[in-house]
Design a protein around this motif. Structure first.
Motif, mmCIF file in Angstrom:
data_model
loop_
_atom_site.group_PDB
_atom_site.id
_atom_site.type_symbol
_atom_site.label_atom_id
_atom_site.label_comp_id
_atom_site.label_asym_id
_atom_site.label_seq_id
_atom_site.Cartn_x
_atom_site.Cartn_y
_atom_site.Cartn_z
ATOM 1 N N ARG A 126 0.820 -1.209 0.000
ATOM 2 C CA ARG A 126 0.000 0.000 0.000
ATOM 3 C C ARG A 126 0.860 1.267 0.000
ATOM 4 N NH1 ARG A 126 -5.022 -1.182 4.224
ATOM 5 N NH2 ARG A 126 -5.371 -3.359 3.665
ATOM 6 N N LEU A 127 2.079 1.147 0.474
ATOM 7 C CA LEU A 127 2.946 2.314 0.638
ATOM 8 C C LEU A 127 4.033 2.394 -0.434
ATOM 9 C CD1 LEU A 127 3.418 2.190 4.531
ATOM 10 C CD2 LEU A 127 1.681 3.404 3.209
ATOM 11 N N THR A 128 3.973 1.512 -1.431
ATOM 12 C CA THR A 128 4.957 1.525 -2.517
ATOM 13 C C THR A 128 4.253 1.331 -3.854
ATOM 14 O OG1 THR A 128 5.304 -0.873 -2.427
ATOM 15 C CG2 THR A 128 6.717 0.487 -1.034
ATOM 16 N N ASP A 129 4.902 1.769 -4.922
ATOM 17 C CA ASP A 129 4.415 1.452 -6.263
ATOM 18 C C ASP A 129 4.699 -0.021 -6.554
ATOM 19 O OD1 ASP A 129 3.639 4.054 -6.619
ATOM 20 O OD2 ASP A 129 5.515 4.654 -7.602
ATOM 21 N N ASP A 130 3.851 -0.632 -7.362
ATOM 22 C CA ASP A 130 4.010 -2.064 -7.626
ATOM 23 C C ASP A 130 5.350 -2.386 -8.281
ATOM 24 O OD1 ASP A 130 2.594 -4.795 -7.817
ATOM 25 O OD2 ASP A 130 3.299 -4.470 -9.868
ATOM 26 N N ARG A 131 5.858 -1.470 -9.088
ATOM 27 C CA ARG A 131 7.105 -1.766 -9.808
ATOM 28 C C ARG A 131 8.325 -1.835 -8.874
ATOM 29 N NH1 ARG A 131 5.988 3.623 -10.896
ATOM 30 N NH2 ARG A 131 7.670 5.120 -10.427
ATOM 31 N N VAL A 132 8.203 -1.292 -7.651
ATOM 32 C CA VAL A 132 9.324 -1.361 -6.702
ATOM 33 C C VAL A 132 8.955 -2.205 -5.475
ATOM 34 C CG1 VAL A 132 10.353 0.822 -7.413
ATOM 35 C CG2 VAL A 132 8.605 0.814 -5.615
ATOM 36 N N LEU A 133 7.890 -3.000 -5.586
ATOM 37 C CA LEU A 133 7.446 -3.792 -4.441
ATOM 38 C C LEU A 133 8.506 -4.810 -4.020
ATOM 39 C CD1 LEU A 133 5.295 -4.641 -2.408
ATOM 40 C CD2 LEU A 133 4.248 -6.058 -4.191
ATOM 41 N N MET A 134 9.108 -5.498 -4.988
ATOM 42 C CA MET A 134 10.120 -6.496 -4.651
ATOM 43 C C MET A 134 11.336 -5.831 -3.991
ATOM 44 S SD MET A 134 11.728 -9.456 -7.085
ATOM 45 C CE MET A 134 12.546 -10.887 -6.354
ATOM 46 N N LYS A 135 11.683 -4.641 -4.464
ATOM 47 C CA LYS A 135 12.800 -3.913 -3.861
ATOM 48 C C LYS A 135 12.467 -3.542 -2.418
ATOM 49 C CE LYS A 135 15.835 0.076 -4.528
ATOM 50 N NZ LYS A 135 16.161 1.235 -5.395
ATOM 51 N N ALA A 136 11.232 -3.120 -2.166
ATOM 52 C CA ALA A 136 10.816 -2.772 -0.808
ATOM 53 C C ALA A 136 10.908 -3.983 0.110
ATOM 54 C CB ALA A 136 9.390 -2.231 -0.822
ATOM 55 N N ASN A 137 10.426 -5.127 -0.370
ATOM 56 C CA ASN A 137 10.522 -6.356 0.429
ATOM 57 C C ASN A 137 11.977 -6.735 0.683
ATOM 58 O OD1 ASN A 137 7.763 -7.022 0.859
ATOM 59 N ND2 ASN A 137 7.598 -7.688 -1.257
ATOM 60 N N GLY A 138 12.827 -6.551 -0.334
ATOM 61 C CA GLY A 138 14.241 -6.868 -0.169
ATOM 62 C C GLY A 138 14.920 -5.966 0.846
ATOM 63 N N LEU A 139 14.584 -4.675 0.826
ATOM 64 C CA LEU A 139 15.167 -3.737 1.791
ATOM 65 C C LEU A 139 14.771 -4.088 3.225
ATOM 66 C CD1 LEU A 139 14.643 -0.357 -0.111
ATOM 67 C CD2 LEU A 139 16.833 -1.435 0.417
ATOM 68 N N ILE A 140 13.502 -4.393 3.411
ATOM 69 C CA ILE A 140 13.039 -4.721 4.765
ATOM 70 C C ILE A 140 13.610 -6.056 5.223
ATOM 71 C CG2 ILE A 140 10.981 -5.377 6.078
ATOM 72 C CD1 ILE A 140 9.515 -3.101 4.830
ATOM 73 N N ALA A 141 13.677 -7.031 4.313
ATOM 74 C CA ALA A 141 14.263 -8.331 4.665
ATOM 75 C C ALA A 141 15.733 -8.176 5.032
ATOM 76 C CB ALA A 141 14.113 -9.309 3.503
ATOM 77 N N THR A 142 16.455 -7.333 4.287
ATOM 78 C CA THR A 142 17.873 -7.110 4.595
ATOM 79 C C THR A 142 18.036 -6.472 5.962
ATOM 80 O OG1 THR A 142 18.351 -6.806 2.239
ATOM 81 C CG2 THR A 142 19.994 -6.004 3.796
ATOM 82 N N THR A 143 17.212 -5.475 6.256
ATOM 83 C CA THR A 143 17.274 -4.816 7.561
ATOM 84 C C THR A 143 16.953 -5.792 8.683
ATOM 85 O OG1 THR A 143 16.536 -2.771 6.476
ATOM 86 C CG2 THR A 143 16.497 -2.816 8.876
ATOM 87 N N ASP A 144 15.946 -6.635 8.463
ATOM 88 C CA ASP A 144 15.594 -7.650 9.474
ATOM 89 C C ASP A 144 16.788 -8.538 9.788
ATOM 90 O OD1 ASP A 144 13.036 -6.686 9.610
ATOM 91 O OD2 ASP A 144 12.127 -8.275 8.405
ATOM 92 N N GLN A 145 17.492 -8.958 8.741
ATOM 93 C CA GLN A 145 18.630 -9.858 8.953
ATOM 94 C C GLN A 145 19.805 -9.132 9.610
ATOM 95 O OE1 GLN A 145 18.446 -12.972 8.743
ATOM 96 N NE2 GLN A 145 16.533 -13.163 7.606
ATOM 97 N N ILE A 146 20.006 -7.858 9.250
ATOM 98 C CA ILE A 146 21.074 -7.090 9.894
ATOM 99 C C ILE A 146 20.797 -6.946 11.384
ATOM 100 C CG2 ILE A 146 22.111 -4.782 10.077
ATOM 101 C CD1 ILE A 146 21.827 -4.549 7.039
ATOM 102 N N VAL A 147 19.537 -6.690 11.724
ATOM 103 C CA VAL A 147 19.153 -6.573 13.134
ATOM 104 C C VAL A 147 19.399 -7.892 13.855
ATOM 105 C CG1 VAL A 147 17.170 -6.329 14.684
ATOM 106 C CG2 VAL A 147 17.505 -4.706 12.810
ATOM 107 N N GLN A 148 19.023 -9.006 13.203
ATOM 108 C CA GLN A 148 19.257 -10.309 13.822
ATOM 109 C C GLN A 148 20.755 -10.592 13.955
ATOM 110 O OE1 GLN A 148 17.077 -12.765 14.955
ATOM 111 N NE2 GLN A 148 15.424 -11.277 14.727
ATOM 112 N N PHE A 149 21.485 -10.312 12.893
ATOM 113 C CA PHE A 149 22.926 -10.591 12.865
ATOM 114 C C PHE A 149 23.679 -9.790 13.927
ATOM 115 C CE2 PHE A 149 27.112 -9.574 10.670
ATOM 116 C CZ PHE A 149 27.711 -10.765 11.038
#
Length: 420
Positions: A126-149
């Motif tokens: 809802r907060l991103t354009d569809d064309r950058v949705l995968m990039k948004a998911n990738g950014l959040i997933a990367t941040t999640d892993q950095i926080v865990q790491f």
């Protein structure tokens, strides 16, 4: 591309996830010091997962009634308030010794946290354009892993240096900051808020009907019914479930047994492998973000490649007995893991309407939490009866099975991408 509210959501969830890691380490250490019992200490993560499971069951009722940003604010505020009580109870001034109040507060905090993940995952498209949705998911997933790491390493140092109580105070501050940030998230699919207290969904706030007078039971089962009726969502959920079943083999206890019995190393190597695993996940998230334009055009093959690569590296890990090579194998597993996970999440977000998406994520989250708990017991039995090596080989076979299911339903995935 990204709306301002996306950055607010991203920042608030990073703070919240950091607080989660800090509180698990600090509270587990506190309970262990007070009780000198491993059983009482392991109750902390157990109660957390169990409480989140029950929270997921009733989440659709809250999602149906309230705006998603408000649910995030409510969750963060509740966790902030309960953590304040917890910090006060275990403080040197009060000196609480009984574990029952501590466990009760853990249950309450975890129950509120159970709404966070489905609300967050549903807000992202809802907060991103569809064309950058995968990039948004990738950014959040990367941040999640950095926080865990980083979080597990840093939290251990903080607890060792300052003690559990100051770290718990820091957790409360993180939750408070995350709560304040969520107030500024605006959902563009909802009517503009008339005030800070305009918290109900559009249909309710505008005086509309109660979703056709649907019963609470109908509301609770909507997400589950949608998951089952859609062949695409059913396949994606099966792949996520099998990934969770096989993914439980990376739990600390299993890795420790593998390190001791197969690699013939001590606990230090257990830490090295854990660090390498999280580093690989961070690397994987960065690779997905860097290659997102190419991956968007081949999202279904990318998902299958990720699952097949994960299966191959898991099998290699099981059969390898050379410790330094193990670190490389685990590191290289990360990019395939993240590629598969981010692709699946993006496909789910594109496979159902905005109104139904949070309920679908809520149902899926409840299912995956249940499977993860059961898989720990199941994989324990596999390791006990067939050996730790065969357990990892079995996990690799499970991933191959999940990829096979995706290939069998490839037509529905192609239709999903074209429809968008």
């Amino acid at each position: 591309m990204f709306k301002r509210s996306f950055y607010v959501l991203w920042g608030s969830q990073t703070l919240s996830n950091s607080a989660d890691v800090l509180y698990l380490v600090a509270l587990t250490t506190f309970v262990l010091e007070r009780t000198n019992s491993v059983v009482f200490a392991t109750l902390v993560p157990f109660l957390r997962v169990t409480s989140q499971l029950f929270s997921g069951f009733i989440a659709p009722l809250m999602i149906d009634k309230y705006r998603l940003p408000f649910l995030l604010t409510l969750s963060q505020f509740g966790q902030f308030a309960l953590f304040g009580l917890l910090a006060g109870y275990v403080s040197p001034w009060f000196g609480g010794e009984e574990m029952l109040p501590v466990y009760g507060l853990i249950i309450g905090i975890s129950f509120l946290d159970g709404w966070t993940t489905p609300a967050r995952n549903a807000l992202i498209p809802r907060l991103t354009d569809d064309r950058v949705l995968m990039k948004a998911n990738g950014l959040i997933a990367t941040t999640d892993q950095i926080v865990q790491f980083a979080g597990w390493a840093i939290s251990g140092v903080l607890v060792a240096s300052f003690g559990a109580y100051p770290v718990l105070l820091g957790v409360a501050v993180c939750y408070g900051a995350a709560m304040l940030a969520t107030i500024w998230i605006e959902d563009p699919t909802e009517p503009a808020r008339r005030s800070l207290w305009d918290i109900r969904t559009g249909s309710r706030s505008n005086g509309g009907a109660d979703n056709g007078s649907a019963s609470r039971w109908d509301t609770l089962k909507e997400g589950w019914v949608t998951l089952w009726k859609s062949p695409r969502l059913r396949s994606l959920t099966f792949m996520d479930a099998t990934d969770m079943l096989g993914g439980s083999v990376w739990a600390g206890a299993f890795l420790l047994v593998f390190v001791n019995e197969i690699l013939m190393k001590d606990e230090k190597w257990w830490g090295y492998i854990n660090a390498s695993y999280f580093a690989g996940a961070v690397l994987g998230g960065l690779v997905v973000v860097a290659l997102v334009e190419r991956l968007e055009k081949r999202i279904f093959p990318a998902m299958l490649a990720g699952m097949l690569g994960y299966a191959a590296f898991t099998a290699w890990f099981a059969l390898n007995q050379y410790a330094p090579l193990t670190l490389l194998i685990v590191l290289l597993t990360g990019p395939f893991t993240e590629l598969a996970a981010v692709s699946r999440r993006t496909l789910i977000q594109r496979s159902v309407g905005a109104e139904m998406l949070p309920k679908v994520f809520s149902a899926q989250s409840t299912l995956l939490n249940t499977i993860f708990g059961l898989s720990l017991l199941f994989m324990s039995g596999v390791a006990e009866w067939f050996g730790i090596v065969n357990m990892y080989l079995f996990a690799a076979v499970i991933s191959l099975l999940a990829a096979g299911v995706g290939w069998m339903h490839r037509k529905s995935f192609e239709t999903a991408v074209e429809a968008k």
